[in-house]
Design a protein around this motif. Structure first.
Motif, PDB file in Angstrom:
ATOM      1  N   HIS A 191      -8.881   1.884   1.637  1.00 21.22           N
ATOM      2  CA  HIS A 191      -8.627   2.232   3.047  1.00 21.22           C
ATOM      3  C   HIS A 191      -9.898   1.901   3.828  1.00 21.22           C
ATOM      4  CE1 HIS A 191      -6.147   5.355   0.811  1.00 21.22           C
ATOM      5  NE2 HIS A 191      -5.234   4.946   1.678  1.00 21.22           N
ATOM      6  N   ASP A 225       2.428   2.944   3.022  1.00 21.88           N
ATOM      7  CA  ASP A 225       1.589   4.110   2.775  1.00 21.88           C
ATOM      8  C   ASP A 225       2.464   5.157   2.077  1.00 21.88           C
ATOM      9  OD1 ASP A 225      -0.790   5.491   2.675  1.00 21.88           O
ATOM     10  OD2 ASP A 225      -1.133   5.503   4.826  1.00 21.88           O
ATOM     11  N   HIS A 274       0.820  -1.215   0.000  1.00 20.69           N
ATOM     12  CA  HIS A 274       0.000   0.000   0.000  1.00 20.69           C
ATOM     13  C   HIS A 274       0.849   1.259   0.000  1.00 20.69           C
ATOM     14  CE1 HIS A 274      -3.301   2.711   0.420  1.00 20.69           C
ATOM     15  NE2 HIS A 274      -2.712   3.281   1.452  1.00 20.69           N
ATOM     16  N   HIS A 320      -5.135  -0.738   6.358  1.00 18.47           N
ATOM     17  CA  HIS A 320      -5.107  -0.195   7.726  1.00 18.47           C
ATOM     18  C   HIS A 320      -5.833  -1.081   8.735  1.00 18.47           C
ATOM     19  CE1 HIS A 320      -3.000   3.170   6.228  1.00 18.47           C
ATOM     20  NE2 HIS A 320      -4.013   3.661   5.545  1.00 18.47           N
ATOM     21  N   HIS A 325       1.167   5.540  -2.038  1.00 11.48           N
ATOM     22  CA  HIS A 325       0.765   6.570  -3.003  1.00 11.48           C
ATOM     23  C   HIS A 325       2.099   7.159  -3.462  1.00 11.48           C
ATOM     24  CE1 HIS A 325      -3.102   6.089  -0.903  1.00 11.48           C
ATOM     25  NE2 HIS A 325      -2.413   6.209   0.210  1.00 11.48           N
TER      26      HIS A 325
HETATM   27 ZN   LIG Z   1      -3.074   5.286   1.988  1.00  8.69          ZN
END
Ligand SMILES: [Zn+2]
Length: 444
Positions: A223, A311, A74, A260, A76
């Motif tokens: 998420h 993340d 996960h 998460h 970005h």
């Molecule tokens: Zn995220």
């Protein structure tokens, strides 16, 4: 007495230790990984290789451990350009008052391409060979990844409100199907739907995603239950917890990756297990945003596949899977009050094969096994902080710094050569990052 002609191979990698990652605590000593046509052919004792194989290239790495490349499930990637721009805030303040306005102003195809290049350079250098990416302009991320030679799963962001990439959720869904079609034959790129979160996507687009993900047989990456606030707001406005709503919509399946998951009841853990859902655990992002603690030990005892993600670099603030793996291992013990929770080998699997399973890519990557693609990293254990090597798996999880990753291959192609990137130019990336630093620092 044998006159057998040695077979041809493309690459032979000898190392002091090989950790295949599929069998509990198995470590092969003084062995060699044989690579042919981008795939792992077999693992042999180094002493017998020369009678069996002749290779174009042969590399000897005494003092090194070979393991599967890390799978970062996960992130970005392009948000690396926002690293350090908004720190020490709770998730919703960070997102709504800082990140979303910055994205509305700055995110473009060029931003994503260059930010993703910066992220990929950091990931390759720290041992990641496959990453899932939820960000705008996924075509630009795909281009950056294929040029750099790293494996990527694009989880296209589906959000109700207009953003730099899509006018609404339907537009994003339509663009995802086009993207899937364009990249379906790629050796490195796969696609997934990335509905942002239960609070940013309404029921109708989620129903479409359930239907299309089944039809195209691709994952859904979302998420979910990131904070207690998310859950209490859903209860206040919709009268149900987000996971209950997703279950009613038919979203929970082995294709679903719940990112998460810091707020879970025992019933929800059973439900996630029954439905075959994977969890992308992001401990450092959760710690930094004070979002809560994912109950990793309980999830794993219930048989849920838990993988690991960094993340984005704007909430971590790095993309270092070695650091993430160590944090996950020690945090699981603190959260459960049990020092036996998430032992070293399980943490290593969380960072590799569990990630490949979550993304539906475990037939290609995540362990060092014959027939899989050669996604391999070589870690130099001949350093002060990883000596003596009583137990290579313990050293890899608890003592190794990611700077000890010196060689990285994806599909058998060398992407990091004794610490030097081979497909990206570090100086160019540093210059590019400085240019964005100036632009983003300019007052409006
Ligand atoms: Zn995220």
């Amino acid at each position: 007495m044998s006159n057998i002609t040695p077979e041809r191979a493309d690459l032979l990698i000898h190392a002091s230790w090989i950790v295949p990652g599929n069998t509990e605590d198995l470590v092969l000593e003084n062995s060699c990984l044989v690579v042919s046509e981008g795939k792992i052919r077999e693992i042999l004792d180094s002493s017998v290789v020369s009678s069996r194989y002749q290779a174009e290239k042969e590399i000897h790495l005494p003092g090194y451990a070979l393991m599967s490349g890390m799978v970062n499930t996960h992130g970005h990637a392009a948000m690396s350009l926002f690293r350090g721009i908004a720190d020490d805030l709770s998730l919703h303040t960070w997102l709504e008052d800082h990140i979303w306005p910055m994205e509305a102003k700055w995110v473009s195809e060029e931003f994503v391409y260059q930010g993703t290049q910066l992220a990929i350079a950091e990931m390759i250098s720290s041992g990641t060979t496959c990453f899932a990416d939820m960000y705008f302009f996924p075509d630009a991320s795909a281009r950056a990844a294929t040029e750099a030679g790293i494996r990527v799963q694009l989880a296209t962001p589906v959000i109700d409100f207009p953003n730099p990439w899509s006018v609404d959720a339907d537009d994003a869904i339509q663009k995802t199907t086009v993207l899937h079609d364009e990249w379906r034959n790629s050796e490195l790129v796969s696609t997934a739907f990335g509905p942002h979160a239960p609070y940013s996507v309404t029921d109708e687009p989620l129903k479409k995603i359930v239907m299309l993900s089944e039809l195209l047989d691709i994952p859904v990456h979302m998420h979910v239950h990131e904070t207690a606030f998310e859950v209490s707001e859903a209860l206040r406005t919709q009268g149900k917890r987000p996971i209950t709503r997703l279950a009613e919509l038919g979203m929970l399946s082995p294709r679903f990756i719940s990112v998460h998951a810091t707020q879970l009841t025992d019933d929800e853990i059973r439900l996630l297990s029954d439905c075959g859902v994977s969890i992308a655990h992001c401990p450092e992002s959760n710690l930094k945003l004070a979002s809560g603690f994912c109950p990793v030990d309980k999830l794993m005892r219930a048989g849920v596949n838990v993988s690991l993600g960094t993340d984005g670099a704007a909430s971590n603030n790095d993309l270092d899977m070695f650091s993430e793996m160590r944090t996950a291992a020690i945090l699981a013990k603190a959260c459960s009050g049990d020092a036996q929770a998430l032992p070293a080998f399980k943490a290593l699997q969380m960072a590799t094969i569990n990630g490949a399973k979550a993304l539906g890519l475990d037939h290609l990557t995540g362990t060092l096994e014959a027939g899989k693609q050669a996604d391999v990293i070589a870690v130099k254990l001949d350093e002060l902080n990883t000596q003596p090597v009583h137990n290579p798996v313990s050293q890899l999880v608890y003592s190794t710094k990611s700077s000890q990753v010196r060689y990285v291959w994806v599909n058998g192609k060398l992407l990091l050569d004794n610490g030097e990137l081979t497909t990206l130019d570090k100086e160019t990336l540093l210059q590019m990052a400085r240019t964005w630093q100036q632009k983003l620092g300019t007052p409006t």
